[in-house]
Design a protein around this motif. Sequence first.
Motif, mmCIF file in Angstrom:
data_model
loop_
_atom_site.group_PDB
_atom_site.id
_atom_site.type_symbol
_atom_site.label_atom_id
_atom_site.label_comp_id
_atom_site.label_asym_id
_atom_site.label_seq_id
_atom_site.Cartn_x
_atom_site.Cartn_y
_atom_site.Cartn_z
ATOM 1 N N ILE A 32 0.673 -1.287 0.182
ATOM 2 C CA ILE A 32 -0.334 0.015 0.103
ATOM 3 C C ILE A 32 0.989 1.164 0.310
ATOM 4 O O ILE A 32 1.047 1.952 -0.436
ATOM 5 C CB ILE A 32 -1.218 0.413 1.842
ATOM 6 C CG1 ILE A 32 -2.123 -1.139 0.659
ATOM 7 C CG2 ILE A 32 -1.404 1.625 1.360
ATOM 8 C CD1 ILE A 32 -2.709 -1.427 2.229
ATOM 9 N N TRP A 33 2.243 1.126 0.918
ATOM 10 C CA TRP A 33 2.623 2.132 0.199
ATOM 11 C C TRP A 33 3.070 3.052 -0.165
ATOM 12 O O TRP A 33 3.942 3.913 -0.785
ATOM 13 C CB TRP A 33 3.765 2.601 1.752
ATOM 14 C CG TRP A 33 5.138 3.468 1.852
ATOM 15 C CD1 TRP A 33 5.952 3.190 1.374
ATOM 16 C CD2 TRP A 33 4.707 4.332 3.365
ATOM 17 N NE1 TRP A 33 7.095 4.386 1.806
ATOM 18 C CE2 TRP A 33 5.294 4.884 3.184
ATOM 19 C CE3 TRP A 33 3.949 4.409 4.133
ATOM 20 C CZ2 TRP A 33 6.445 5.919 4.298
ATOM 21 C CZ3 TRP A 33 4.044 5.759 5.337
ATOM 22 C CH2 TRP A 33 5.008 6.577 5.193
ATOM 23 N N LYS A 34 3.598 1.183 -1.335
ATOM 24 C CA LYS A 34 5.327 1.625 -2.455
ATOM 25 C C LYS A 34 3.533 1.709 -3.217
ATOM 26 O O LYS A 34 4.419 2.223 -4.807
ATOM 27 C CB LYS A 34 5.374 0.333 -3.003
ATOM 28 C CG LYS A 34 6.351 -0.129 -1.776
ATOM 29 C CD LYS A 34 7.427 1.273 -2.052
ATOM 30 C CE LYS A 34 8.992 1.220 -1.452
ATOM 31 N NZ LYS A 34 10.104 2.144 -1.276
ATOM 32 N N TRP A 35 2.319 2.047 -3.097
ATOM 33 C CA TRP A 35 1.000 1.348 -4.315
ATOM 34 C C TRP A 35 1.416 2.767 -5.495
ATOM 35 O O TRP A 35 1.836 2.751 -6.795
ATOM 36 C CB TRP A 35 0.176 1.724 -4.434
ATOM 37 C CG TRP A 35 -0.995 1.648 -5.004
ATOM 38 C CD1 TRP A 35 -1.893 3.243 -5.458
ATOM 39 C CD2 TRP A 35 -1.219 0.865 -6.327
ATOM 40 N NE1 TRP A 35 -2.489 2.649 -7.076
ATOM 41 C CE2 TRP A 35 -1.984 1.360 -7.200
ATOM 42 C CE3 TRP A 35 -0.849 -0.220 -6.419
ATOM 43 C CZ2 TRP A 35 -2.775 1.044 -8.607
ATOM 44 C CZ3 TRP A 35 -1.114 -0.906 -8.054
ATOM 45 C CH2 TRP A 35 -1.826 -0.450 -8.520
ATOM 46 N N PRO A 36 2.004 4.027 -5.014
ATOM 47 C CA PRO A 36 2.112 5.596 -5.955
ATOM 48 C C PRO A 36 3.055 5.316 -6.623
ATOM 49 O O PRO A 36 3.214 5.977 -7.919
ATOM 50 C CB PRO A 36 2.101 6.671 -4.666
ATOM 51 C CG PRO A 36 0.957 6.414 -3.320
ATOM 52 C CD PRO A 36 2.062 4.932 -3.301
ATOM 53 N N ASP A 37 3.866 4.539 -6.057
ATOM 54 C CA ASP A 37 5.770 4.453 -6.832
ATOM 55 C C ASP A 37 5.279 3.284 -7.616
ATOM 56 O O ASP A 37 5.417 3.318 -9.287
ATOM 57 C CB ASP A 37 6.779 4.087 -5.750
ATOM 58 C CG ASP A 37 6.808 4.802 -5.001
ATOM 59 O OD1 ASP A 37 6.812 5.524 -5.014
ATOM 60 O OD2 ASP A 37 7.483 4.351 -4.132
#
Length: 139
Positions: free
Chosen positions: A105-110
């Motif tokens: 979830i933390w990396k989703w934008p990346d």
Amino acid sequence: MKVFFDNCTPPVFASTLHGFIQHEGHAAFHIRDIPGLPKGRHSADLEWIDLLRQTPERWMFITGDRRLVKNPAERAALRSAGLHGFILASGYQKTSLNQIASLLIWKWPDLLRVTDLLSAPTMHEIAIQRGAKLRPLPF
């Protein structure tokens, strides 16, 4: 964007990420939930790669299996399928499920940024540390 998780990842990763991204029109699926695979969850990598290649939707996949980039037949299939691939760093196997799910979830934008900026096929490693950047892999 649709996200495919293979058998080298637990189904909870797909369901957790799906719950977070569905309001944006995205979806995440584990291999066990994909209709049309000849052997269902037990389909070979080449079979799910071919199925994703044939669909009109944009797909990325997430795996913990580094062999995908080492096996010549699978590498060729991934390239021709035009997929964005993300491999979890080897330390993920020793990390708790809740921490990896939160990392996705933390990396989703990346992950989305990579798929928007780069033309497929691409392959990146997702490091276990939150502050680490996605690392391009030779493909």
